[in-house]
Design a protein around this motif. Structure first.
Motif, PDB file in Angstrom:
ATOM      1  N   VAL A  92      38.456  45.127  38.192  1.00 45.85           N
ATOM      2  CA  VAL A  92      38.636  45.447  39.765  1.00 45.85           C
ATOM      3  C   VAL A  92      40.220  45.293  40.247  1.00 45.85           C
ATOM      4  CG1 VAL A  92      38.024  44.766  42.038  1.00 45.85           C
ATOM      5  CG2 VAL A  92      36.345  44.217  40.208  1.00 45.85           C
ATOM      6  N   TYR A  93      40.711  46.313  40.750  1.00 48.44           N
ATOM      7  CA  TYR A  93      42.166  46.159  41.092  1.00 48.44           C
ATOM      8  C   TYR A  93      42.176  46.674  42.711  1.00 48.44           C
ATOM      9  CZ  TYR A  93      43.700  46.307  36.036  1.00 48.44           C
ATOM     10  OH  TYR A  93      43.433  46.062  34.811  1.00 48.44           O
ATOM     11  N   LYS A  94      43.282  46.278  43.201  1.00 51.30           N
ATOM     12  CA  LYS A  94      43.718  46.799  44.671  1.00 51.30           C
ATOM     13  C   LYS A  94      45.025  47.251  44.621  1.00 51.30           C
ATOM     14  CE  LYS A  94      45.058  42.377  46.677  1.00 51.30           C
ATOM     15  NZ  LYS A  94      44.750  41.396  47.795  1.00 51.30           N
ATOM     16  N   LEU A  95      45.129  48.269  45.693  1.00 53.00           N
ATOM     17  CA  LEU A  95      46.706  48.717  45.668  1.00 53.00           C
ATOM     18  C   LEU A  95      47.462  47.868  46.477  1.00 53.00           C
ATOM     19  CD1 LEU A  95      47.831  51.280  44.638  1.00 53.00           C
ATOM     20  CD2 LEU A  95      47.405  52.378  46.896  1.00 53.00           C
ATOM     21  N   ASP A  96      48.611  47.294  46.221  1.00 50.00           N
ATOM     22  CA  ASP A  96      49.441  46.383  46.974  1.00 50.00           C
ATOM     23  C   ASP A  96      50.257  47.230  47.720  1.00 50.00           C
ATOM     24  OD1 ASP A  96      51.624  47.206  45.227  1.00 50.00           O
ATOM     25  OD2 ASP A  96      51.848  45.353  44.125  1.00 50.00           O
ATOM     26  N   ARG A  97      51.383  46.372  48.606  1.00 50.94           N
ATOM     27  CA  ARG A  97      52.016  46.957  49.531  1.00 50.94           C
ATOM     28  C   ARG A  97      53.161  47.979  49.036  1.00 50.94           C
ATOM     29  NH1 ARG A  97      55.776  42.344  52.077  1.00 50.94           N
ATOM     30  NH2 ARG A  97      56.836  44.247  52.724  1.00 50.94           N
ATOM     31  N   TRP A  98      53.604  47.754  47.542  1.00 48.51           N
ATOM     32  CA  TRP A  98      54.366  48.771  46.863  1.00 48.51           C
ATOM     33  C   TRP A  98      53.661  49.919  46.271  1.00 48.51           C
ATOM     34  CZ3 TRP A  98      54.845  43.328  46.736  1.00 48.51           C
ATOM     35  CH2 TRP A  98      55.888  42.804  47.624  1.00 48.51           C
ATOM     36  N   ARG A  99      52.695  50.112  46.599  1.00 48.42           N
ATOM     37  CA  ARG A  99      51.775  51.130  45.881  1.00 48.42           C
ATOM     38  C   ARG A  99      51.311  50.907  44.418  1.00 48.42           C
ATOM     39  NH1 ARG A  99      48.621  53.642  49.526  1.00 48.42           N
ATOM     40  NH2 ARG A  99      48.928  55.610  48.498  1.00 48.42           N
ATOM     41  N   ASN A 100      51.436  49.477  44.034  1.00 51.14           N
ATOM     42  CA  ASN A 100      50.949  49.449  42.603  1.00 51.14           C
ATOM     43  C   ASN A 100      49.636  48.827  42.742  1.00 51.14           C
ATOM     44  OD1 ASN A 100      53.863  50.137  41.549  1.00 51.14           O
ATOM     45  ND2 ASN A 100      54.555  48.076  42.449  1.00 51.14           N
ATOM     46  N   TRP A 101      48.963  49.106  41.493  1.00 53.10           N
ATOM     47  CA  TRP A 101      47.756  48.345  41.264  1.00 53.10           C
ATOM     48  C   TRP A 101      47.840  46.904  40.967  1.00 53.10           C
ATOM     49  CZ3 TRP A 101      43.907  50.722  43.537  1.00 53.10           C
ATOM     50  CH2 TRP A 101      43.624  52.118  43.640  1.00 53.10           C
ATOM     51  N   GLU A 102      47.045  46.133  41.551  1.00 49.90           N
ATOM     52  CA  GLU A 102      47.153  44.447  41.402  1.00 49.90           C
ATOM     53  C   GLU A 102      45.850  44.162  41.032  1.00 49.90           C
ATOM     54  OE1 GLU A 102      47.086  40.633  44.239  1.00 49.90           O
ATOM     55  OE2 GLU A 102      48.309  42.511  44.837  1.00 49.90           O
ATOM     56  N   TRP A 103      45.725  43.558  39.776  1.00 49.89           N
ATOM     57  CA  TRP A 103      44.440  43.012  39.274  1.00 49.89           C
ATOM     58  C   TRP A 103      43.913  41.973  40.096  1.00 49.89           C
ATOM     59  CZ3 TRP A 103      42.807  38.390  37.297  1.00 49.89           C
ATOM     60  CH2 TRP A 103      41.641  38.573  36.533  1.00 49.89           C
ATOM     61  N   VAL A 104      42.533  42.267  40.171  1.00 51.35           N
ATOM     62  CA  VAL A 104      41.834  41.259  41.017  1.00 51.35           C
ATOM     63  C   VAL A 104      40.701  40.446  40.119  1.00 51.35           C
ATOM     64  CG1 VAL A 104      40.156  41.088  42.892  1.00 51.35           C
ATOM     65  CG2 VAL A 104      41.756  42.685  43.149  1.00 51.35           C
ATOM     66  N   ALA A 105      40.009  41.031  39.370  1.00 52.11           N
ATOM     67  CA  ALA A 105      38.937  40.460  38.745  1.00 52.11           C
ATOM     68  C   ALA A 105      38.480  41.028  37.546  1.00 52.11           C
ATOM     69  CB  ALA A 105      38.030  39.988  39.822  1.00 52.11           C
ATOM     70  N   ARG A 106      37.892  40.459  36.767  1.00 50.65           N
ATOM     71  CA  ARG A 106      37.066  40.975  35.425  1.00 50.65           C
ATOM     72  C   ARG A 106      35.726  40.678  35.744  1.00 50.65           C
ATOM     73  NH1 ARG A 106      37.244  40.704  29.040  1.00 50.65           N
ATOM     74  NH2 ARG A 106      35.130  40.497  28.759  1.00 50.65           N
ATOM     75  N   LEU A 107      34.715  41.670  35.927  1.00 50.88           N
ATOM     76  CA  LEU A 107      33.324  41.627  35.995  1.00 50.88           C
ATOM     77  C   LEU A 107      32.614  41.728  34.576  1.00 50.88           C
ATOM     78  CD1 LEU A 107      32.755  43.643  39.313  1.00 50.88           C
ATOM     79  CD2 LEU A 107      32.879  41.242  39.046  1.00 50.88           C
ATOM     80  N   ASP A 108      32.198  40.751  33.961  1.00 55.78           N
ATOM     81  CA  ASP A 108      31.292  40.907  32.878  1.00 55.78           C
ATOM     82  C   ASP A 108      30.131  41.241  33.191  1.00 55.78           C
ATOM     83  OD1 ASP A 108      33.240  39.732  31.131  1.00 55.78           O
ATOM     84  OD2 ASP A 108      33.041  37.769  31.721  1.00 55.78           O
ATOM     85  N   PRO A 109      29.044  41.812  32.319  1.00 52.98           N
ATOM     86  CA  PRO A 109      27.741  42.153  32.272  1.00 52.98           C
ATOM     87  C   PRO A 109      27.049  40.913  33.039  1.00 52.98           C
ATOM     88  CG  PRO A 109      28.291  42.871  30.286  1.00 52.98           C
ATOM     89  CD  PRO A 109      29.607  41.884  30.733  1.00 52.98           C
ATOM     90  N   GLY A 110      26.242  41.405  34.311  1.00 50.31           N
ATOM     91  CA  GLY A 110      25.480  40.291  34.856  1.00 50.31           C
ATOM     92  C   GLY A 110      26.466  39.529  36.004  1.00 50.31           C
ATOM     93  N   ALA A 111      27.798  39.730  35.932  1.00 50.93           N
ATOM     94  CA  ALA A 111      28.416  38.864  36.981  1.00 50.93           C
ATOM     95  C   ALA A 111      28.535  39.224  38.353  1.00 50.93           C
ATOM     96  CB  ALA A 111      29.908  38.847  36.513  1.00 50.93           C
ATOM     97  N   THR A 112      28.458  38.281  39.349  1.00 49.69           N
ATOM     98  CA  THR A 112      28.831  38.619  40.719  1.00 49.69           C
ATOM     99  C   THR A 112      30.106  37.911  41.155  1.00 49.69           C
ATOM    100  OG1 THR A 112      26.256  38.437  41.002  1.00 49.69           O
ATOM    101  CG2 THR A 112      27.599  38.161  42.838  1.00 49.69           C
ATOM    102  N   PHE A 113      30.861  38.778  41.969  1.00 50.75           N
ATOM    103  CA  PHE A 113      32.059  38.357  42.421  1.00 50.75           C
ATOM    104  C   PHE A 113      32.354  38.598  43.780  1.00 50.75           C
ATOM    105  CE2 PHE A 113      36.572  39.292  42.911  1.00 50.75           C
ATOM    106  CZ  PHE A 113      37.154  37.895  42.619  1.00 50.75           C
ATOM    107  N   SER A 114      32.962  37.532  44.723  1.00 53.25           N
ATOM    108  CA  SER A 114      33.283  37.805  46.039  1.00 53.25           C
ATOM    109  C   SER A 114      34.590  37.372  46.299  1.00 53.25           C
ATOM    110  CB  SER A 114      32.354  37.085  46.933  1.00 53.25           C
ATOM    111  OG  SER A 114      30.979  37.562  46.500  1.00 53.25           O
ATOM    112  N   VAL A 115      35.352  38.369  47.247  1.00 54.23           N
ATOM    113  CA  VAL A 115      36.779  37.949  47.258  1.00 54.23           C
ATOM    114  C   VAL A 115      37.167  38.482  48.784  1.00 54.23           C
ATOM    115  CG1 VAL A 115      37.826  39.875  46.329  1.00 54.23           C
ATOM    116  CG2 VAL A 115      39.010  37.749  46.529  1.00 54.23           C
ATOM    117  N   ASN A 116      37.986  37.770  49.480  1.00 50.75           N
ATOM    118  CA  ASN A 116      38.698  38.514  50.734  1.00 50.75           C
ATOM    119  C   ASN A 116      39.468  39.660  50.565  1.00 50.75           C
ATOM    120  OD1 ASN A 116      37.050  36.479  52.477  1.00 50.75           O
ATOM    121  ND2 ASN A 116      38.886  35.209  52.607  1.00 50.75           N
TER     122      ASN A 116
END
Length: 268
Positions: free
Chosen positions: A211-235
């Motif tokens: 999972v990545y998100k686009l930061d204010r400088w238009r670069n992809w910022e890494w957020v999380a790795r989702l393994d099989p069966g994983a659940t992840f929450s973030v703001n």
């Protein structure tokens, strides 16, 4: 007979003004500031139509300021009886037509701006969001022109032409608010968001997701790795662009965070 005697000089004067005015031709008149310019030939021709041949150049008469830090300049080219003249006059200085003395009857400036004059109005933007925003105005060529940055808790004030399009964006150039400048002025308040959006991911695939998100400088910022069966929450923040890819770098899903909870489920 006395009426005819009185009327004759007026007719002669009007005829002289009309014929002489045809010998004054406005070839170019630009209101210039920074790297922007505005065609103001109609404004100058209106002065001539009222026989106002010497007047103080003001931003209000020329449709508003273009350069917020320095004086704008009137650049004008015209011909009188075929002879070409050129002048450049700063905001606040007096411009006077050359070569028209004794040719066109002039009268003093009476304190009004002749029509047509671009109607201007005030712009006021109040930033109550926690972030700095960018303010843009649409120029006469249909281009968005940056008008300034507006920090959190600050107020932006300026003037523009009635009917002009304005917009406010974040630093990712995502539009926050757009509006049309109304007669009498327009005030826009940017309210603070209700709070962060909870983004939830569930990976029911047999392979890892990233999972990545686009930061204010238009670069992809890494957020999380989702393994099989994983659940992840973030703001997240409403309007942000996020992307989920597989191990080969292929896009599985790309989305924008909305104002409410975002729930993304992958696989069965």
């Amino acid at each position: 007979m006395r009426f005819r005697i009185f009327l004759l000089p007026l007719l002669l004067l009007f005829g002289a003004a009309t014929s002489a005015r045809a010998d004054l031709e406005i070839e170019k008149a630009k209101w210039v500031g920074d790297d922007k310019e505005r065609d103001v030939r109609d404004v100058i021709r209106a002065y001539v139509r009222y026989n106002i041949l010497s007047f103080r150049v003001t931003a209000d008469a020329m449709g508003g300021k273009l350069n917020r830090k320095k004086d704008d300049v009137l650049e004008i080219e015209y011909r009188v009886n075929g002879k070409k003249f050129k002048d450049s006059v700063k905001d606040g200085r007096v411009f006077t037509f050359e070569g028209v003395s004794g040719v066109i009857p002039s009268r003093p400036y009476l304190g009004f701006i002749p029509q047509p004059v671009p109607t201007t109005a005030s712009v006021r933007i109040v930033n109550q969001t926690p972030a700095t925003v960018l303010v843009y105005g649409l120029d006469r060529y249909g281009r968005w022109v940056w008008m300034g940055d507006l920090a959190s808790g600050r107020v932006f004030s300026d003037t523009g032409a009635v009917g002009q399009q304005w917009k406010v964006t974040d630093r990712l150039n995502q539009e926050i608010k757009s509006f049309t400048l109304r007669d009498g002025g327009t005030t826009v308040t940017l309210d603070a968001p209700a709070g962060p959006t909870r983004v939830r991911f569930e990976n029911f695939n047999r392979y890892v997701l990233y999972v990545y998100k686009l930061d204010r400088w238009r670069n992809w910022e890494w957020v999380a790795r989702l393994d099989p069966g994983a659940t992840f929450s973030v703001n997240g923040i409403s309007g942000e662009t996020w992307i989920v890819i597989d191990g080969a770098g292929r896009t599985v899903r790309q989305f924008q965070v909305g104002p409410n909870t975002c729930h993304h489920r992958f696989g069965s």
